[in-house]
Design a protein around this motif. Structure first.
Motif, short mmCIF file in Angstrom:
data_model
loop_
_atom_site.label_atom_id
_atom_site.label_comp_id
_atom_site.label_asym_id
_atom_site.label_seq_id
_atom_site.Cartn_x
_atom_site.Cartn_y
_atom_site.Cartn_z
N GLY A 273 27.76 85.80 5.18
CA GLY A 273 26.98 85.28 4.07
C GLY A 273 25.51 85.21 4.39
O GLY A 273 25.08 85.43 5.52
N ASN A 274 24.73 84.84 3.40
CA ASN A 274 23.28 84.88 3.56
C ASN A 274 22.73 83.80 4.46
O ASN A 274 21.55 83.81 4.79
CB ASN A 274 22.61 84.79 2.18
N CYS A 275 23.52 82.81 4.86
CA CYS A 275 23.04 81.73 5.72
C CYS A 275 23.47 81.90 7.18
O CYS A 275 23.10 81.08 8.02
CB CYS A 275 23.53 80.38 5.21
N ALA A 276 24.26 82.90 7.47
CA ALA A 276 24.73 83.09 8.84
C ALA A 276 23.56 83.33 9.78
O ALA A 276 22.71 84.18 9.54
CB ALA A 276 25.70 84.27 8.90
N GLY A 277 23.49 82.55 10.84
CA GLY A 277 22.44 82.72 11.84
C GLY A 277 21.12 82.09 11.48
O GLY A 277 20.13 82.23 12.20
N VAL A 278 21.04 81.35 10.35
CA VAL A 278 19.79 80.72 9.93
C VAL A 278 19.76 79.27 10.40
O VAL A 278 20.77 78.57 10.35
CB VAL A 278 19.63 80.78 8.39
N ASN A 279 18.59 78.80 10.83
CA ASN A 279 18.44 77.43 11.32
C ASN A 279 18.65 76.40 10.24
O ASN A 279 18.30 76.61 9.08
CB ASN A 279 17.04 77.21 11.88
N ALA A 280 19.15 75.26 10.64
CA ALA A 280 19.13 74.10 9.75
C ALA A 280 17.70 73.56 9.71
O ALA A 280 16.95 73.64 10.69
CB ALA A 280 20.07 73.01 10.25
N GLU A 292 13.03 80.75 7.04
CA GLU A 292 14.25 80.40 6.32
C GLU A 292 14.97 79.27 7.03
O GLU A 292 15.00 79.21 8.27
CB GLU A 292 15.18 81.62 6.22
N VAL A 293 15.56 78.36 6.25
CA VAL A 293 16.34 77.26 6.80
C VAL A 293 17.56 77.02 5.91
O VAL A 293 17.61 77.49 4.76
CB VAL A 293 15.51 75.95 6.88
N VAL A 294 18.51 76.28 6.45
CA VAL A 294 19.66 75.83 5.67
C VAL A 294 19.52 74.33 5.48
O VAL A 294 19.27 73.58 6.44
CB VAL A 294 20.98 76.16 6.39
N TYR A 295 19.72 73.88 4.23
CA TYR A 295 19.66 72.46 3.95
C TYR A 295 20.60 72.13 2.79
O TYR A 295 20.54 72.79 1.73
CB TYR A 295 18.23 72.03 3.59
N ASN A 296 21.47 71.14 3.00
CA ASN A 296 22.44 70.74 1.98
C ASN A 296 23.25 71.92 1.44
O ASN A 296 23.51 72.04 0.24
CB ASN A 296 21.74 70.02 0.82
N GLY A 297 23.61 72.83 2.35
CA GLY A 297 24.46 73.95 1.97
C GLY A 297 23.75 75.07 1.23
O GLY A 297 24.40 76.01 0.76
N HIS A 298 22.41 75.02 1.16
CA HIS A 298 21.65 76.07 0.49
C HIS A 298 20.72 76.76 1.48
O HIS A 298 20.29 76.16 2.47
CB HIS A 298 20.83 75.49 -0.67
N ALA A 323 23.21 78.86 -2.92
CA ALA A 323 24.21 78.27 -2.02
C ALA A 323 24.63 79.27 -0.96
O ALA A 323 24.67 80.48 -1.19
CB ALA A 323 25.43 77.83 -2.82
N CYS A 324 24.91 78.75 0.22
CA CYS A 324 25.34 79.59 1.33
C CYS A 324 26.79 80.04 1.12
O CYS A 324 27.64 79.26 0.65
CB CYS A 324 25.26 78.82 2.64
N VAL A 325 27.04 81.27 1.49
CA VAL A 325 28.41 81.76 1.50
C VAL A 325 29.17 81.11 2.63
O VAL A 325 30.31 80.68 2.50
CB VAL A 325 28.44 83.30 1.62
N ALA A 326 28.49 81.02 3.79
CA ALA A 326 29.10 80.36 4.95
C ALA A 326 28.01 79.81 5.82
O ALA A 326 27.06 80.50 6.14
CB ALA A 326 29.96 81.35 5.75
N ALA A 327 28.11 78.56 6.17
CA ALA A 327 27.13 77.95 7.06
C ALA A 327 27.79 76.83 7.84
O ALA A 327 28.30 75.89 7.26
CB ALA A 327 25.95 77.38 6.25
N ARG A 330 25.02 72.14 11.96
CA ARG A 330 24.89 70.70 11.90
C ARG A 330 23.44 70.35 11.58
O ARG A 330 22.53 71.11 11.88
CB ARG A 330 25.27 70.07 13.25
N VAL A 331 23.19 69.18 11.01
CA VAL A 331 21.83 68.73 10.75
C VAL A 331 21.08 68.63 12.07
O VAL A 331 21.55 68.01 13.02
CB VAL A 331 21.82 67.35 10.03
N GLY A 332 19.93 69.26 12.14
CA GLY A 332 19.13 69.25 13.36
C GLY A 332 19.43 70.38 14.30
O GLY A 332 18.76 70.54 15.31
#
Length: 345
Positions: A273-280, A292-298, A323-327, A330-332
């Motif tokens: 998915g589009n969030c794989a390997g992206v930092n929180a 790019e970051v992941v936050y609250n599943g987006h 929304a992320c397909v897969a993420a 963890r926070v931080g």
């Protein structure tokens, strides 16, 4: 010579000041022990020893700052390396806050902010407003250190200042013209590194333009880039000024590069998915446009430089990419390296 890294005190919203010579000297002792050649149980940068102090005082009072600088000079006098003291006044001469202290103690370089004022870069063709000549005269007739160099401070993008931004070619022409007219000219300072990077590498572009304007030789004008550094383990940003200072003339200055990079040892989460390997998203990390970051599943993309602004918050610093397909972050959690600043001289 290596790269010179100094810590900058003050800032646009600061209101620093001392109530006595003793307090100013004591604070110099603290800065010396915490960041420079002294010793302390509290060393934010560990064993790294910075190369000096930059005064960016834009509020409060500068009474007793001469005692602060003189104490730093005293402490550095017996050191096995050279330490530098610089300043970043506004372009109206004399500066409303730093004018007095600039006349009382010796400075190695002065990074004049030629923006957000009538004397800014866009007024270069107006002899009544552009006042580099006043700063040159100060350097030669008033300054304690007659070898002090004056740098042209410039915004690194249109968003870096309220006014005064000029494009790379215009800035290069101004710098080259000024260098040919004033022997106190030291180089170019950019505010700041993150916005220079986001603005199509404005730092690299001005370096290239100046080299070409110098006939393509290895000699060039030094370019100073100012940045803020944040540590994931700290609760507030620590502001530093990355700067280059040379006791030689600009024609003998060579070009080289320094970068500050934040890395982690965590492995990327598995998943498609589009969030794989992206930092929180992390609150105490500065982001630049395109990060790019992941936050609250987006998945979120930074529009420009930001610090501690929550994705989806009122500041509007982030674009929601869905929304992320897969993420599985963890926070931080912090995964991929992020380069934060580059310095050329």
């Amino acid at each position: 010579m290596g790269k010179i890294v100094t810590i900058s005190l003050g800032g646009a919203t600061g209101a620093a000041g001392f109530t006595s010579d003793a307090q100013a000297s004591a604070f110099a002792d603290t800065i010396w022990d915490t960041f420079l050649g002294g010793s302390s149980s509290t060393r934010p940068f560990g064993g790294a020893v910075l190369d000096g102090v930059d005064l960016d005082i834009e509020g409060g009072s500068t009474i007793y700052f001469d005692s602060f600088v003189n104490q730093l000079r005293t402490l550095a006098s017996g050191a096995n390396k050279q330490y530098y003291v610089t300043a970043a006044p506004q372009c109206p001469y004399p500066d409303a806050y730093l004018g007095t202290v600039l006349n009382e103690v010796g400075f190695d370089a002065v990074y004049v902010q030629f923006y957000n004022n009538y004397c800014q870069l866009t007024s270069f063709s107006n002899a009544n407003d552009w006042d580099f000549s006043d700063w040159d005269n100060w350097a030669k007739t008033v300054a304690i250190n007659k070898d002090v160099k004056i740098y042209i401070g410039a915004p690194a993008s249109s968003s870096a200042a309220g006014s005064g931004y000029v494009d790379v070619n215009t800035l290069a022409n101004i710098a080259l013209t000024t260098r040919s007219q004033y022997s106190s000219f030291g180089g170019v300072m950019l505010w700041d590194a993150s916005q220079a990077y986001a603005n199509d590498r404005f730092d690299a572009a001005i370096k290239s333009a100046i080299i070409e304007g110098s006939g393509g030789s290895s000699s060039s004008i030094p370019v100073t880039v100012t940045t803020s550094t944040q540590s994931a383990s700290s609760s507030a940003p620590s502001t530093t000024t990355l700067s280059t200072i040379s006791s030689s003339t600009p024609s003998t200055t060579t070009l080289s590069t320094i970068s500050t990079t934040t890395t982690s040892t965590l492995s990327a989460p598995t998943g498609a998915g589009n969030c794989a390997g992206v930092n929180a998203w992390v609150a105490n990390v500065a982001y630049i446009g395109g990060d790019e970051v992941v936050y609250n599943g987006h998945l979120w993309t930074a529009k420009w430089w930001s610090y501690a602004d929550i994705p989806g918050g009122v500041a509007g610093d982030w674009t929601d990419d869905g929304a992320c397909v897969a993420a599985a972050l963890r926070v931080g959690q912090f995964i991929t390296p992020i380069t934060r600043a580059s310095l050329y001289r």
